[in-house]
Design a protein around this motif. Structure first.
Motif, short mmCIF file in Angstrom:
data_model
loop_
_atom_site.label_atom_id
_atom_site.label_comp_id
_atom_site.label_asym_id
_atom_site.label_seq_id
_atom_site.Cartn_x
_atom_site.Cartn_y
_atom_site.Cartn_z
N PRO A 51 -89.50 56.82 -6.28
CA PRO A 51 -89.51 55.42 -6.71
C PRO A 51 -90.48 55.15 -7.86
CG PRO A 51 -89.70 55.56 -4.34
CD PRO A 51 -89.84 56.94 -4.87
N GLY A 52 -91.59 55.85 -7.87
CA GLY A 52 -92.56 55.68 -8.95
C GLY A 52 -92.00 56.12 -10.28
N LEU A 53 -91.33 57.26 -10.31
CA LEU A 53 -90.73 57.73 -11.56
C LEU A 53 -89.59 56.82 -12.00
CD1 LEU A 53 -90.65 61.61 -11.08
CD2 LEU A 53 -92.05 60.29 -12.66
N THR A 54 -88.81 56.32 -11.05
CA THR A 54 -87.73 55.39 -11.39
C THR A 54 -88.29 54.13 -12.03
OG1 THR A 54 -86.46 56.23 -9.52
CG2 THR A 54 -85.76 54.12 -10.45
N MET A 55 -89.33 53.57 -11.44
CA MET A 55 -89.94 52.37 -11.99
C MET A 55 -90.55 52.64 -13.36
SD MET A 55 -92.76 49.82 -10.31
CE MET A 55 -94.05 51.04 -10.31
N PHE A 56 -91.19 53.79 -13.52
CA PHE A 56 -91.79 54.14 -14.80
C PHE A 56 -90.74 54.22 -15.90
CE2 PHE A 56 -92.88 57.54 -17.83
CZ PHE A 56 -94.00 56.95 -18.43
N PHE A 57 -89.62 54.87 -15.63
CA PHE A 57 -88.59 55.00 -16.66
C PHE A 57 -87.92 53.67 -16.97
CE2 PHE A 57 -88.54 59.60 -15.42
CZ PHE A 57 -89.05 60.06 -16.62
N LYS A 61 -87.99 52.09 -20.59
CA LYS A 61 -86.74 51.69 -21.23
C LYS A 61 -86.80 50.22 -21.64
CE LYS A 61 -81.78 51.51 -20.41
NZ LYS A 61 -80.71 51.71 -19.43
N GLY A 62 -87.39 49.36 -20.82
CA GLY A 62 -87.51 47.95 -21.16
C GLY A 62 -88.42 47.69 -22.34
N ILE A 63 -89.43 48.49 -22.50
CA ILE A 63 -90.34 48.32 -23.63
C ILE A 63 -89.64 48.67 -24.94
CG2 ILE A 63 -92.42 49.28 -24.72
CD1 ILE A 63 -93.63 49.51 -21.92
N PHE A 64 -88.88 49.75 -24.95
CA PHE A 64 -88.31 50.25 -26.19
C PHE A 64 -86.86 49.81 -26.45
CE2 PHE A 64 -91.79 53.25 -25.45
CZ PHE A 64 -92.47 53.06 -26.64
N SER A 65 -86.26 49.09 -25.54
CA SER A 65 -84.91 48.61 -25.82
C SER A 65 -84.99 47.29 -26.60
CB SER A 65 -84.13 48.41 -24.52
OG SER A 65 -84.69 47.35 -23.78
N THR A 66 -83.96 47.01 -27.37
CA THR A 66 -83.97 45.80 -28.19
C THR A 66 -83.37 44.64 -27.42
OG1 THR A 66 -81.82 46.31 -29.12
CG2 THR A 66 -83.75 47.18 -30.28
N GLU A 67 -83.60 43.45 -27.94
CA GLU A 67 -83.08 42.24 -27.29
C GLU A 67 -81.56 42.18 -27.38
OE1 GLU A 67 -83.47 37.42 -27.68
OE2 GLU A 67 -85.04 38.68 -28.53
N VAL A 68 -80.99 42.73 -28.44
CA VAL A 68 -79.54 42.72 -28.60
C VAL A 68 -78.88 43.54 -27.50
CG1 VAL A 68 -77.65 43.37 -30.13
CG2 VAL A 68 -79.73 42.37 -31.08
N GLU A 69 -79.46 44.67 -27.18
CA GLU A 69 -78.91 45.50 -26.11
C GLU A 69 -78.95 44.75 -24.78
OE1 GLU A 69 -81.20 49.04 -26.11
OE2 GLU A 69 -80.21 49.91 -27.85
N GLN A 70 -80.02 44.05 -24.53
CA GLN A 70 -80.13 43.30 -23.29
C GLN A 70 -79.11 42.17 -23.24
OE1 GLN A 70 -84.21 42.09 -23.05
NE2 GLN A 70 -84.95 44.13 -22.52
#
Length: 83
Positions: A51-57, A61-70
């Motif tokens: 669970p820790g690795l899942t949350m970390f990734f 991913k949320g930090i480096f993804s763009t708003e358009v993708e979201q």
């Protein structure tokens, strides 16, 4: 009486030699309680690792993804065709 004294002396001398040997102070490694404790700690670490690795990734991913993708994901989720 001499036989009893000789037997007693022989037992006492053998006993002191056995107690002085290094094998008498060796505990033989880990006991059962120590092995169970180490296994328990290992299981806790393993069950918390996934669970820790899942949350970390996901955070990564949320930090480096763009708003358009979201927004695209939200639109696809809601079945709308316009942005």
């Amino acid at each position: 009486m001499k036989v009893l004294s000789a037997t007693t002396a022989a037992v006492v001398m053998d006993g002191t030699q056995a107690m002085a040997s290094p094998a008498a102070t060796d505990t033989g490694g880990l006991g059962l309680a120590a092995i169970i404790f180490i296994a328990f700690v290992a299981m806790v670490i393993l069950f918390q690792l996934v669970p820790g690795l899942t949350m970390f990734f996901r955070i990564f991913k949320g930090i480096f993804s763009t708003e358009v993708e979201q927004r695209t994901k939200e639109v696809t989720k809601n079945n709308r065709t316009s942005l």
